[in-house]
Write an enzyme that holds these catalytic residues in place. Structure first.
Site, PDB file in Angstrom:
ATOM      1  N   GLY A  98      -5.997  19.850 -34.208  1.00  0.00           N
ATOM      2  CA  GLY A  98      -7.238  19.253 -34.668  1.00  0.00           C
ATOM      3  C   GLY A  98      -7.504  19.628 -36.124  1.00  0.00           C
ATOM      4  N   MET A  99      -7.251  20.892 -36.445  1.00  0.00           N
ATOM      5  CA  MET A  99      -7.474  21.401 -37.798  1.00  0.00           C
ATOM      6  C   MET A  99      -6.547  20.703 -38.792  1.00  0.00           C
ATOM      7  SD  MET A  99      -9.202  23.461 -39.591  1.00  0.00           S
ATOM      8  CE  MET A  99      -9.799  24.951 -38.866  1.00  0.00           C
ATOM      9  N   ASP A 120       0.809  -1.215   0.000  1.00  0.00           N
ATOM     10  CA  ASP A 120       0.000   0.000   0.000  1.00  0.00           C
ATOM     11  C   ASP A 120       0.846   1.270   0.000  1.00  0.00           C
ATOM     12  OD1 ASP A 120      -2.428  -1.095  -0.244  1.00  0.00           O
ATOM     13  OD2 ASP A 120      -3.193  -0.546   1.722  1.00  0.00           O
ATOM     14  N   ASP A 171      -6.030  35.009 -35.804  1.00  0.00           N
ATOM     15  CA  ASP A 171      -5.909  33.561 -35.627  1.00  0.00           C
ATOM     16  C   ASP A 171      -7.098  32.982 -34.879  1.00  0.00           C
ATOM     17  OD1 ASP A 171      -3.890  32.317 -36.818  1.00  0.00           O
ATOM     18  OD2 ASP A 171      -2.490  32.395 -35.143  1.00  0.00           O
TER      19      ASP A 171
END
Lengths: 507, 456
Positions: free
Chosen positions: A428-429, A30, A293
């Site tokens: 992502g783009m 533990d 942007d």
């Protein structure tokens, strides 16, 4: 699982203080906390947490002298200021009178000894950390009170305590540095920072500060409320995350400073020019979200999930400061759900309060956002669904303990967050464009295999064997085996040939 | 504390305050090994937290394991354990359809005396999937011993008698004329009673060891565990068994006592010396004269020369957490290293007898004193000894690795030995690759002169 078991919270607080030792009443294995601290934080020092092992004998006859002996041994070996006996889920059900062990040990030991008042089945890691911190502070202030060594005077100059910076906290070290810098700019002295690097002997001086700062409401709020009730200390529980909340935070500080300086009224402070200068010119975030942007981000859908502090703040930043749509925001801090809902009111479409990562995963799959801001769990969900993810909250992996300066709080924090948000979307783009134009995956055409390879036959067994080799190594094994077979003039590749080849190439 | 030099092999025992992994971690490699299994850990948030963090990203790869998280109601017996587990297992059957469900008992089920062994057969007949129970808890066991508890439970499920099966096969073969295949096998292998090896290894390592024995014309008729639960080997009177890992003493005992198998006591096939000794112990049992082993071992040593130059004369300290320590120490001594201490969680002198005697022989051969073996070590004492001895390498858990490195002690994280392929002739190189990695890095950074990185 988002928040760990209770004892982890106690251990995090204990091992953040200087010269405090935690002893867990726990079975073998533990003490995994030590591994996490040593690996994630890359700690150079031995973690001051050990276990008093619960084994078969303890089960049969009780711990008897063992816990007391272990406490006294630590006391003798390392002379800590304080030893915290920490219960675990195992000791919770054994129902031994651990308080009694503590009482006995504290009579003999030079160190102070307390029993962490946390119940495994009632609280989680975060709540336990909050409680333990309050318990330690209360213990030292009460004692000081009893002994009447009381120095009630406030510091001459405005000063503050920062409460809740501690080990394995998400970017806590960087945030702490940023807060120090902010307070220096505002001409406010730091009285104490607890628990990280704090000394329990100094806790008695906590009330000398003019007010308390609680950067993350998960841990420290209980302590602040206690100090408020007992010593009338005001506290600021706003997180200075994002430009708007930053300004709000500084204004609250200003109010507190001015309340106390009323008597010598000529020293009133006005931080408005500072806020304005920082927001418009030091932090790049305000300009950034107006730059061309960021137009592309308008109306993009996101999902946010994390602890209450980070999820709420990031949601407000996305919606209010960057004009990004937050389709759903959630937290795993179920115990703080009311506050959370109130905070994000009007900044999102949906709210999810859960600590089940499968539920979060389903929600994300259903929403299909352009980006996720969440914990490591959400990063993995994102990977599976091909959605980019920025990590904004614990639980985290080692890459979220960066060496470079990456605060989330303060004006530098706004820059970091803007980068994080923008980079998630940009990636992502990029992905999306690659998809449309067929991608740049040309693996099929350019291959490392040689055209002379034909002529070698892999028998079915060796084929099967080859398929069992992890994919990343398979091609190499295939190439090497064939090379070996060609050298030896072997035509059929059997399992035996494969392994002979491996051995031969060992040299 | 001064360090004694032992001439004879002795095992000391300390306080047992040491760091190791919880035995439930065996789930992480066993679910990958046994492809049609499902592991259900019946425990608390603490167990879940450990698995999640220790296994890192694996938890998100939809693994075939899950936690049955006990809550306050379970502990105070307000809820019905049986119904709870039944619902879960039915869901597992629906979602995954495994060939076996393995319940891993934890500290909590032990303390509240949850009768897993009693419930399993009942539920098994109700839902129609075999349910095994392994009590891999931190009250009784350390780290790799978890696998031992699972394999011991699995041994009971191995098909019973080899004879019937073989006879049936032979009649079948006569009828359906599989002659050619049978003949080929007869040529390749000596006619001998069946041999089952136990211990979980990656499938390519099992192939390598099978091949190794095939070279001596000994056929391995099965492995415990097999790649699939449904392919468990047949056991019974007259079947010989041999362990490949030093932590499998419960499994060995079960195989001898319950399954009436004959255990071949041998050193473990770790390092070329160990592998050779292992084969040499197996061969005579089947009346086979080992062929070409000496040359083979020498060739492997020859191929390791670069590594041996690196390790020669260097000293090692095993803090002990996975029970592989004696075998590794024996191999490293043979490589020319000096071992200060072999810490080990648990020492079964009977099961490890052959390994211990090989250790003794190796020490005599290499003219080094036999290292002290410390069972149930005490980590703080050990760290004191490490500071005194200043070994060239400390093999230790992650909790101590970074702090020791910061104090100028080179370390190797011990858990890697559990997950790397270290068995057989061909993998000896991998062991040395692991052992020398910190030494090689040390060498690369030597000129910087920043070995001690803590403030005094």
């Amino acid at each position: 699982m988002y928040a760990g078991p209770a004892h982890i919270g106690t251990l995090r607080v204990a091992s953040s203080f200087k010269n405090v030792h935690a002893i867990m009443h726990a079975p073998l294995g533990d003490d995994y906390f030590n591994v996490m601290r040593s690996m994630l934080e890359r700690e150079r020092d031995f973690t001051a947490a050990t276990a008093s092992i619960v084994d078969r004998h303890v089960l049969a006859r009780g711990s008897q002298e063992r816990v007391v002996d272990n406490i006294l041994r630590k006391d003798k070996e390392e002379h800590p200021d304080l030893i915290i006996l920490t219960p675990t889920c195992t000791s919770s059900i054994l129902q031994e009178d651990l308080q009694n062990f503590v009482d006995r040990a504290s009579i003999i030991s030079d160190s102070d000894v307390i029993f962490a008042d946390v119940d495994h089945y009632q609280v989680n890691e975060i709540q336990a950390a909050d409680r333990t911190l309050e318990q330690v502070v209360r213990y030292y202030l009460d004692r000081c009170h009893r002994q009447e060594k009381w120095d009630q005077f406030l510091t001459d100059a405005p000063s503050a305590n920062i409460i809740g910076i501690f080990t394995l906290g998400f970017h806590n070290q960087h945030d702490c540095r940023e807060l120090r810098r902010l307070l220096r700019d505002l001409d406010i002295k730091i009285n104490q920072i607890i628990p990280e690097g704090g000394s329990v002997e100094d806790l008695k001086n906590l009330p000398k500060a003019w007010f308390n700062l609680i950067p993350y409401r998960e841990v420290g709020l209980m302590t602040a409320m206690y100090l408020n009730k007992e010593y009338g200390m005001p506290y600021i529980s706003t997180s200075p995350m994002g430009a708007v909340d930053m300004a709000e935070w500084i204004r609250q500080i200003q109010k507190n400073v001015n309340t106390f300086t009323l008597s010598s009224s000529n020293k009133r402070v006005d931080y408005e020019p500072y806020i304005d200068g920082q927001t418009r010119f030091v932090s790049q975030a305000a300009w950034f979200s107006r730059s061309i942007d960021c137009q592309n981000l308008t109306g993009k859908e996101t999902v946010v999930f994390g602890d209450a502090t980070h999820a709420a703040s990031i949601t407000k930043i996305l919606a209010r400061e960057m004009g990004i749509r937050v389709s759903c925001v959630g937290t795993y801090c179920k115990h703080d759900a009311e506050w959370f809902k109130e905070q994000i009111q009007g900044f999102c479409d949906e709210i999810l309060i859960t600590d089940d990562h499968a539920e979060v995963g389903d929600m994300i799959a259903h929403m299909e956002p352009s980006a996720i801001f969440g914990t490591q769990m959400e990063r993995h969900i994102g990977k599976r669904l091909d959605i980019p993810c920025g990590v904004i909250s614990a639980p985290v992996h080692i890459q979220n303990f960066p060496l470079g300066y990456r605060p989330f709080l303060g004006y530098e924090g706004t820059n970091q967050i803007a980068d994080l948000v923008y980079n998630s979307f940009a990636l992502g783009m990029e992905d999306h464009l690659l998809d449309i134009f067929g991608g740049h995956d040309t693996k099929e055409i350019i291959s490392k295999s040689l055209s002379t390879d034909i002529g070698l036959i892999w028998n079915p067994e060796s084929r099967l064997e080859l398929s069992k080799i992890p994919r990343f190594a398979r091609e190499k094994v295939e190439r090497n085996t064939e090379k070996f077979a060609r050298q030896k003039g072997i035509e059929t590749i059997t399992v035996e040939v494969m392994y002979t080849a491996k051995e031969a190439l060992n040299t | 504390m001064s360090v004694k030099i032992n001439e004879t092999l002795t095992v000391e025992c300390e306080t047992g305050n040491y760091h190791t992994f919880c035995p439930i971690s065996c789930v992480s490699w066993l679910y990958q090994k046994i492809e049609d299994s499902f592991f259900l850990v019946v425990g608390t948030k603490t167990c879940g937290y450990f698995l999640q963090n220790a296994l890192g990203v694996m938890i998100f790869a939809e693994p075939r394991y899950a936690m049955a998280e006990l809550e306050e109601g379970d502990i105070s017996a307000q809820l019905n354990d049986y119904e709870g587990l039944k619902t879960l297992c039915i869901r597992i059957r629906k979602d995954r359809n495994p060939s076996v469900i393995i319940w891993i008992g934890t500290c909590t089920t032990e303390i509240i005396k949850m009768d897993l062994e009693g419930m399993a057969p009942k539920l098994e007949s109700e839902i129609g999937i075999p349910i095994l129970v392994a009590r891999a808890n931190g009250l009784d066991y350390a780290f790799t011993q978890g696998e031992d508890t699972v394999l011991a439970a699995m041994a009971h499920r191995c098909p019973e008698s080899e004879f019937f099966v073989r006879e049936r096969k032979e009649t079948k073969q006569n009828f359906f004329s599989f002659h050619s295949r049978k003949k080929e096998e007869l040529v390749e292998y000596a006619n001998h009673p069946s041999l089952v090896l136990f211990g979980s290894l990656p499938s390519n390592v099992t192939s390598q060891l099978n091949l190794e024995l095939k070279r001596q014309s000994i056929r391995v008729s099965g492995w415990l565990p097999a790649q699939k639960y449904i392919d468990l080997p047949s056991l019974g009177n007259g079947v010989y068994v041999c362990g490949i890992n030093p932590f499998l003493s419960r499994t060995a005992t079960t195989l001898i006592r319950r399954e009436k198998c004959q255990l071949i006591g041998a050193p473990f096939p770790i390092g070329p010396d160990g592998t050779r000794a292992w084969i040499e112990k197996i061969c005579p049992v089947f009346g086979v004269e080992p062929q070409g082993l000496k040359e083979r071992e020498e060739r492997i040593w020859e191929s390791l020369k670069d590594y041996l130059d690196l390790v020669h004369g260097k000293s090692v300290f095993f803090m002990g957490d996975n029970l592989l320590e004696v075998s590794l120490a024996r191999f490293l001594i043979r490589c020319g290293m000096i071992v200060h201490e072999i810490g080990i969680p648990y020492m079964d002198k009977r099961y490890q007898a052959a390994e211990l005697s090989l250790l003794q022989d190796t020490c005599i051969k290499m003219c080094v004193p036999i290292p002290r073996i410390v069972e149930k070590p005490d980590n703080s004492n050990q760290i004191r000894r490490i500071r005194e001895l200043q070994p060239d390498l400390a093999i230790t858990g992650m909790a101590h690795a970074n702090p020791l490195e910061a104090r100028g002690i080179t370390t190797k994280w011990s858990v890697e030995f559990t997950f790397a392929q270290i068995h057989g002739f061909a993998n000896a190189k991998d062991v040395l690759e692991l052992v020398t990695r910190p030494l090689r890095r040390q060498k690369n950074l030597e000129d910087l002169g920043q070995t001690n990185l803590v403030r005094k």
